[in-house]
Scaffold this motif. Structure first.
Motif, PDB file in Angstrom:
ATOM      1  N   TYR A 111      -0.566  -6.220  -4.841  1.00 41.28           N
ATOM      2  CA  TYR A 111       0.680  -6.251  -5.178  1.00 41.28           C
ATOM      3  C   TYR A 111       0.952  -4.835  -4.567  1.00 41.28           C
ATOM      4  O   TYR A 111       2.640  -4.877  -4.142  1.00 41.28           O
ATOM      5  CB  TYR A 111       0.462  -6.519  -6.199  1.00 41.28           C
ATOM      6  CG  TYR A 111       0.789  -7.549  -6.750  1.00 41.28           C
ATOM      7  CD1 TYR A 111       1.413  -8.860  -6.646  1.00 41.28           C
ATOM      8  CD2 TYR A 111      -0.243  -8.769  -7.399  1.00 41.28           C
ATOM      9  CE1 TYR A 111       1.246 -10.312  -6.738  1.00 41.28           C
ATOM     10  CE2 TYR A 111      -0.565  -9.740  -7.648  1.00 41.28           C
ATOM     11  CZ  TYR A 111       0.313 -10.679  -7.785  1.00 41.28           C
ATOM     12  OH  TYR A 111      -0.118 -11.846  -7.926  1.00 41.28           O
ATOM     13  N   PRO A 112       0.494  -3.278  -5.170  1.00 39.92           N
ATOM     14  CA  PRO A 112       1.407  -2.759  -4.569  1.00 39.92           C
ATOM     15  C   PRO A 112       1.085  -2.093  -2.905  1.00 39.92           C
ATOM     16  O   PRO A 112       1.924  -2.149  -2.378  1.00 39.92           O
ATOM     17  CB  PRO A 112      -0.155  -1.390  -5.095  1.00 39.92           C
ATOM     18  CG  PRO A 112      -0.783  -2.013  -6.233  1.00 39.92           C
ATOM     19  CD  PRO A 112      -0.663  -3.414  -5.665  1.00 39.92           C
ATOM     20  N   PHE A 113       0.270  -2.910  -2.479  1.00 36.92           N
ATOM     21  CA  PHE A 113       0.441  -2.416  -1.174  1.00 36.92           C
ATOM     22  C   PHE A 113       1.973  -3.114  -0.324  1.00 36.92           C
ATOM     23  O   PHE A 113       2.004  -3.362   0.277  1.00 36.92           O
ATOM     24  CB  PHE A 113      -0.568  -3.178  -0.484  1.00 36.92           C
ATOM     25  CG  PHE A 113      -0.762  -3.738   0.889  1.00 36.92           C
ATOM     26  CD1 PHE A 113      -0.603  -2.138   1.703  1.00 36.92           C
ATOM     27  CD2 PHE A 113      -0.972  -4.052   2.298  1.00 36.92           C
ATOM     28  CE1 PHE A 113      -0.774  -2.252   2.975  1.00 36.92           C
ATOM     29  CE2 PHE A 113      -0.881  -3.860   3.320  1.00 36.92           C
ATOM     30  CZ  PHE A 113      -1.537  -2.389   3.868  1.00 36.92           C
ATOM     31  N   LEU A 114       1.980  -5.124  -0.756  1.00 37.10           N
ATOM     32  CA  LEU A 114       2.356  -5.745  -0.513  1.00 37.10           C
ATOM     33  C   LEU A 114       4.671  -4.633  -0.920  1.00 37.10           C
ATOM     34  O   LEU A 114       5.081  -4.464   0.147  1.00 37.10           O
ATOM     35  CB  LEU A 114       3.189  -7.017  -1.161  1.00 37.10           C
ATOM     36  CG  LEU A 114       3.815  -7.980  -0.695  1.00 37.10           C
ATOM     37  CD1 LEU A 114       3.533  -7.619   0.961  1.00 37.10           C
ATOM     38  CD2 LEU A 114       4.381  -9.499  -1.391  1.00 37.10           C
ATOM     39  N   GLY A 115       4.637  -4.440  -1.863  1.00 39.22           N
ATOM     40  CA  GLY A 115       4.942  -2.988  -2.267  1.00 39.22           C
ATOM     41  C   GLY A 115       6.149  -2.028  -1.575  1.00 39.22           C
ATOM     42  O   GLY A 115       6.907  -1.878  -0.715  1.00 39.22           O
ATOM     43  N   ALA A 116       4.802  -1.968  -0.657  1.00 33.80           N
ATOM     44  CA  ALA A 116       4.784  -0.091   0.051  1.00 33.80           C
ATOM     45  C   ALA A 116       5.695  -0.761   1.643  1.00 33.80           C
ATOM     46  O   ALA A 116       6.074  -0.095   1.915  1.00 33.80           O
ATOM     47  CB  ALA A 116       3.272   0.478   0.136  1.00 33.80           C
ATOM     48  N   LEU A 117       4.859  -2.230   1.311  1.00 36.01           N
ATOM     49  CA  LEU A 117       4.783  -2.581   2.919  1.00 36.01           C
ATOM     50  C   LEU A 117       7.059  -2.662   3.027  1.00 36.01           C
ATOM     51  O   LEU A 117       7.305  -2.149   3.401  1.00 36.01           O
ATOM     52  CB  LEU A 117       5.144  -3.598   3.661  1.00 36.01           C
ATOM     53  CG  LEU A 117       2.802  -3.489   3.818  1.00 36.01           C
ATOM     54  CD1 LEU A 117       2.076  -4.876   4.232  1.00 36.01           C
ATOM     55  CD2 LEU A 117       2.968  -2.228   5.028  1.00 36.01           C
ATOM     56  N   ARG A 118       7.117  -3.019   1.862  1.00 41.29           N
ATOM     57  CA  ARG A 118       8.384  -3.499   1.497  1.00 41.29           C
ATOM     58  C   ARG A 118       9.363  -2.208   1.307  1.00 41.29           C
ATOM     59  O   ARG A 118      10.424  -2.215   1.703  1.00 41.29           O
ATOM     60  CB  ARG A 118       8.561  -4.236   0.591  1.00 41.29           C
ATOM     61  CG  ARG A 118       7.941  -6.269   0.476  1.00 41.29           C
ATOM     62  CD  ARG A 118       9.033  -6.245  -0.737  1.00 41.29           C
ATOM     63  NE  ARG A 118       8.898  -7.583  -1.332  1.00 41.29           N
ATOM     64  CZ  ARG A 118       9.511  -8.322  -2.130  1.00 41.29           C
ATOM     65  NH1 ARG A 118       9.186  -8.048  -2.789  1.00 41.29           N
ATOM     66  NH2 ARG A 118       9.115 -10.127  -1.834  1.00 41.29           N
ATOM     67  N   SER A 119       9.146  -1.391   0.869  1.00 32.71           N
ATOM     68  CA  SER A 119       9.615  -0.163   0.676  1.00 32.71           C
ATOM     69  C   SER A 119       9.869   0.343   2.894  1.00 32.71           C
ATOM     70  O   SER A 119      10.893   1.223   2.637  1.00 32.71           O
ATOM     71  CB  SER A 119       9.317   0.149  -0.126  1.00 32.71           C
ATOM     72  OG  SER A 119       9.327   1.772  -0.559  1.00 32.71           O
TER      73      SER A 119
END
Length: 350
Positions: free
Chosen positions: A144-152
């Motif tokens: 979840y944090p990794f997907l959020g970081a990629l989105r950001s």
């Protein structure tokens, strides 16, 4: 800093320069505490509730109570996380958010570093800011944090392009990359501010600069992950995005960095479009008010607009976010640069 050293010597000059920087940081942090309270109060008022009102008179000490809570809580690091990078990520975000303010002029002569390439400095620091978020999401060792970081990262890079072309439009008008000189070019009244650009009449440049101001404002919302573009932190999908594994002081550093970037965007819009420290009318009693207060008032108004958008506008889908940036804002801002360049060249030639 060079002026201090040449005037007071290397020891006292360095001490005075460091004192100036520390004083600016303290004022900025205190202002941020009350702006955060204002953000929560505006959101509460729109939803017809009171918001923070217990800690201190009218809740004025709520931000400081939250600060103590974060500082005193235990720092929890996930077992599978990369510990050095996990701690380094919020420090990168916090540090870069602060040093970007070094070239922002808040009043005549009130700037830490009045360099001639201030805009390039802002571009460089904002481009580096994405690393703190990517490292934080990756080091957490969670999907979840990794997907959020990629989105950001994708979101920030996409809207930096639009912001860059909007800024180039202003640079073409001002003929300089020095932020103090850009503000100085807008003196004489609000009609000379670049958002209205009456000084370029008979060319109707305001037909370009007003849409560019709107594009910059919306792109700043996306650049700082503010609603309705808070897709990296969409709680219904990613819990809390790249910050989900963070707690205590590291989470606080991320939050301070995010709000510093929000206020930085408000300050940039003030400098580039709204005349910086200049009063709306260059006559008394408006000129009796110190310039720094006009600058702060404009930043406060823009932050209020950020807070109202957060409270009123529903969240975009991610495909809508990317379509807006690449298919609408990018070609529009690029066309604005070309048209404004033609106007300036023709005006100088004639």
């Amino acid at each position: 800093m060079t002026d201090f050293i040449s005037e007071f010597g290397p020891v006292w000059g360095t001490a005075l320069a460091v004192g100036q920087i520390l004083a600016f940081m303290v004022v900025l942090l205190l202002s941020l505490a009350f702006l955060l309270l204002m953000d929560r109060k505006v959101w509460a008022a729109v939803q017809m509730r009171k918001g923070p009102n217990v800690v201190g008179a009218f809740g004025l000490l709520q931000s400081f109570a939250d600060f103590l809570k974060f500082v005193l809580k235990e720092i929890i690091i996930p077992a599978g996380a990369d510990r050095p990078l996990f701690i380094l990520a919020p420090l990168i975000t916090f540090t870069l958010a602060f040093i970007a303010w070094a070239v922002i002029p808040v009043a005549p002569g009130w700037v830490i570093s009045d360099i001639n390439v201030g805009i390039l400095y802002i571009f460089a620091i904002s481009s580096l800011g994405v690393y703190g978020i990517i490292i934080g999401g990756w080091a957490s060792n969670s999907k979840y944090p990794f997907l959020g970081a990629l989105r950001s990262a994708a979101q920030m890079v996409s809207y930096e392009v639009s912001i860059g072309f909007v800024i180039v439009t202003i640079l073409v008008m001002a003929g300089t990359m020095n932020l103090s000189a850009i503000v100085a070019a807008q003196e004489g009244g609000f009609w000379n501010w670049f958002v209205f650009s009456a000084g370029m009449l008979p060319w109707p440049a305001f037909l370009i600069t007003i849409p560019m101001f709107v594009i910059f404002f919306i792109s700043a919302l996306a650049e700082t992950n503010r609603p309705p573009f808070d897709l990296p932190e969409a709680e219904s999908e990613l819990v809390a995005g790249y910050q989900v594994e963070y707690s205590s002081t590291p989470y606080l550093l991320f939050m301070i960095g995010e709000y510093l970037n929000i206020v930085l965007m408000c300050a940039l819009m003030t400098v580039l479009f709204l005349g910086g420290w200049h009063a709306p009318f260059d006559v008394a009693p408006f000129t009796w008010i110190p310039p720094v207060f006009w600058f702060a008032l404009k930043v406060l108004f823009l932050f209020f607009m950020f807070a109202m958008v957060k409270a009123l506008v529903p969240r975009y889908r991610y495909d809508q976010l990317m379509r807006l940036g690449w298919k609408i804002f990018l070609p529009t801002s690029l066309a604005a640069v070309a048209v404004m360049g033609g106007i300036v060249v023709y005006s100088n030639a004639s």
